[in-house]
Write an enzyme that holds these catalytic residues in place. Structure first.
Site: not given
Ligand SMILES: Cc1cc2nc3c(=O)[nH]c(=O)nc-3n(C[C@H](O)[C@H](O)[C@H](O)COP(=O)(O)OP(=O)(O)OC[C@H]3O[C@@H](n4cnc5c(N)ncnc54)[C@H](O)[C@@H]3O)c2cc1C
Length: 579
Positions: A118, A232, A234, A244, A247, A287, A355, A390
């Protein structure tokens, strides 16, 4: 107004961080009652769309120190080194435990868990489940969370405010999207796990639900926002949709080519080009650097012009159909469906897209924020392991490690708290009902259109807070955002229906996005240096003497007030970041 309910711990967000926190708290003590509130069904959280993988040291040729050093170097020395050390130490255990919970890590023929290359990582250390890693991770966490009777879910409930009494977080108010009713939950402690805010920009890989709600909720309640200037990009999103292309496609050996079919990264100090990927070189550069190379290549007129702006080619053809189907099947599926291109025979058009947010709610190493009773973990938080840039595949790991830490720390905090003599939440919730009615649900009059304001915000963010920044354009963006805030007070909401009213949700989300956008732009304006993703044409050098420090934004009536805090440095002294 219905009766409020009470739990010990309340987690906002059902993504990777929220579910991991819930499991950790439930494991800590069966006597704790845990609420998990999410605006979408947990399996629809953005974590589900992660493709490439999760980093952790698995092999003899790797070491915790190397993982830490790559992360700190990639962060342009703004990461807190004690937090990074915690991340790399706890990552292997978390990742193996996740397999025990059901996550099907891809394996080598000899049976060992596979690791892939990566960007910015000096050895292969990214675990993956084909190129649907996030789906498998989230599923494993979700099904594990179902085992615990003390986790109570509130799905499709949109949190609109933190309830504060006596200087302490006492719970949340939310709209039940199914009924339109405002309800409140009283809790001894709240963990914010609401993810990022890519939607404040026009082109992003982020799902439509990533609108920075939790960042704005904490900020409004008085918590500081850390390092929000670091956004960031991407380098490989699909033009138009921003979808996306992982990577991992470059980790497996994909090439970036300009319109002459030339691997242009060799012109920017990342060469020489090789057939197979070389760590930290060419397509496996970090990135922030790759995104800047694209802009420069574009300025030289060496990119393609398309209906959605300039783009370059990501060429996977030399990898062959077998490898693509085995290791990047989702890439093939996405490009076929969204741009009508089969990467086995044609290069994929790509451009940089927003991203990930390096910044977020300021927390310590145990996910605690300065606001009493509030914890945060995952993308919404800034602990900080990502600093100014990141490294890909560190975030899924961050969700596990710091989600678990948040769950445990919040459990201990909750066990220490006495049951409150009176429940202050009922009155606070009535105030919130009145506020929502006046500003959104029963709002009379108004002439401004929510979608117009949203578009204007995204436009000015790209212009002023994009890949390259300068004082004048950033100042303009800060001014534009103030004006948009005024226009927002005059929005018109026509739909009075209470059930799944998407017009209301869109307005609530824009309210939060405007708040977050202002913090990003103002934090960027005051950081007069270039570091990681924050690149200023008027201050092109990194300036450790003045800016080797975190920014902390506090909310005031007239806009963010920015303060600074030291970076924790343990064993890696800042040096020039060269690849
Ligand atoms: C397309 C994509 C691919 C990625 N690929 C990778 C990868 O391969 N490797 C890596 O390390 N990272 C990757 N990332 C980054 C990583 O996936 C995210 O940073 C991480 O999954 C975020 O997880 P989280 O639990 O913080 O938030 P999220 O998974 O975004 O969850 C947020 C939660 O909060 C809830 N929520 C939000 N606002 C409210 C509200 N007002 N009231 C109630 N609930 C709310 C939502 O319902 C959801 O359940 C990627 C990101 C994207 C967009």
């Amino acid at each position: 107004m219905s009766m409020t309910v009470t739990h010990d711990i309340l987690i906002v967000g059902g993504g990777g961080a929220g579910l991991r926190a819930a499991i950790a708290a439930a494991e800590h003590s069966a006597g704790l009652s845990i609420a998990l509130v999410s605006k979408v069904y947990p399996m629809r959280s953005h974590t589900v769309s992660a493709e490439g993988g999760a980093a952790g040291v698995m092999r003899e040729e790797d070491s915790l120190d190397q993982h830490a050093r790559d992360t700190i170097f990639g962060s342009d020395f703004l990461a807190d080194q004690d937090a990074v050390e915690a991340l790399v130490q706890e990552a292997p255990r978390e990742l193996i435990q996740l397999e025990h919970w059901g996550c099907p890590w891809s394996r080598d023929p000899d049976g060992r868990i596979s690791v892939r290359a990566f960007g910015g990582m000096s050895v292969d250390r990214t675990l993956y489940a084909s190129d649907k890693t996030g789906f498998h991770m989230l599923h494993s966490l979700f099904q594990t969370s179902l085992k615990y009777d003390n986790i109570v879910r509130y799905d499709e409930c949109f949190v609109t405010s933190l309830l504060i009494d006596d200087g302490k977080v006492q719970g949340v108010a939310f709209v039940n999207l199914f009924s339109g009713r405002v309800q409140a939950i009283h809790a001894k402690v709240v963990i914010m796990c609401t993810g990022g805010c890519g939607r404040v920009f026009p082109f992003t890989t982020n799902a439509a639900i990533k609108t920075g709600d939790g960042m704005a909720l904490a900020y409004r309640a008085g918590a500081p926002m850390k390092d929000m200037e670091f956004v960031q990009y991407h380098p490989t999103g699909l033009p138009g949709t921003g979808i996306l292309i992982t990577e991992a496609s470059r980790g497996e050996g994909g090439w970036l080519c300009n319109k002459d079919g030339y691997r242009y990264l060799q012109d920017y100090g990342l060469g020489p080009p090789t057939e197979t990927p070389v760590h930290r070189k060419m397509e496996l550069g970090p990135r922030d650097i790759l995104s800047r190379c694209f802009v420069q290549e574009d300025q030289k007129g060496r990119t393609f012009e398309g209906p959605h702006g300039s783009y370059v080619h990501l060429d996977l053809r030399h990898l062959g159909e077998k490898l693509i189907d085995q290791k990047l099947p989702f890439v093939r599926e996405l490009t076929r469906n969204y741009v009508g291109i089969d990467p086995v025979v044609e290069p994929i058009p790509v451009r940089p897209v927003v991203h990930y947010m390096m910044g977020g709610i300021h927390t310590d190493i145990d996910a605690k924020t300065p606001l009493d009773g509030l914890y945060a973990a995952g993308e919404v938080a800034c602990v900080s392991i990502n600093g100014a840039n990141r490294l890909g595949s560190n975030s899924l790991t961050e969700c596990l490690v710091f989600g678990a830490r948040a769950g445990r720390a919040a459990a201990e905090y909750a066990l220490d708290q006495p049951a409150p003599a009176t429940n202050p939440v009922e009155a606070l919730a009535s105030d919130e009902q009145r506020r929502l009615d006046a500003q959104f649900f029963r709002k009379e009059g108004g002439t401004e259109n929510v979608a117009d304001i949203r578009e204007a915000m995204q436009q000015t963010m790209e212009e002023g807070a994009g890949i390259y920044r300068d004082e004048a354009r950033m100042q303009q963006t800060c001014n534009d955002l103030r004006e948009l805030r005024e226009r927002f007070a005059n929005i018109r909401i026509e739909d009075r229906n209470d059930i799944f009213n998407t017009e209301r949700i869109g307005a609530l989300e824009l309210d939060y996005m405007l708040e977050v956008a202002e913090v990003i732009a103002n934090s960027a304006l005051l950081r007069r240096e270039s570091r990681g993703s924050h690149t200023r044409t008027d201050h092109p050098e990194r300036d450790d003497a003045n800016f080797l420090k975190h920014s902390l934004a506090y909310r005031t009536e007239t806009g963010p007030r920015i303060e600074y805090a030291p970076v924790s440095i343990t064993r890696w002294q800042p040096e020039e970041r060269k690849y």
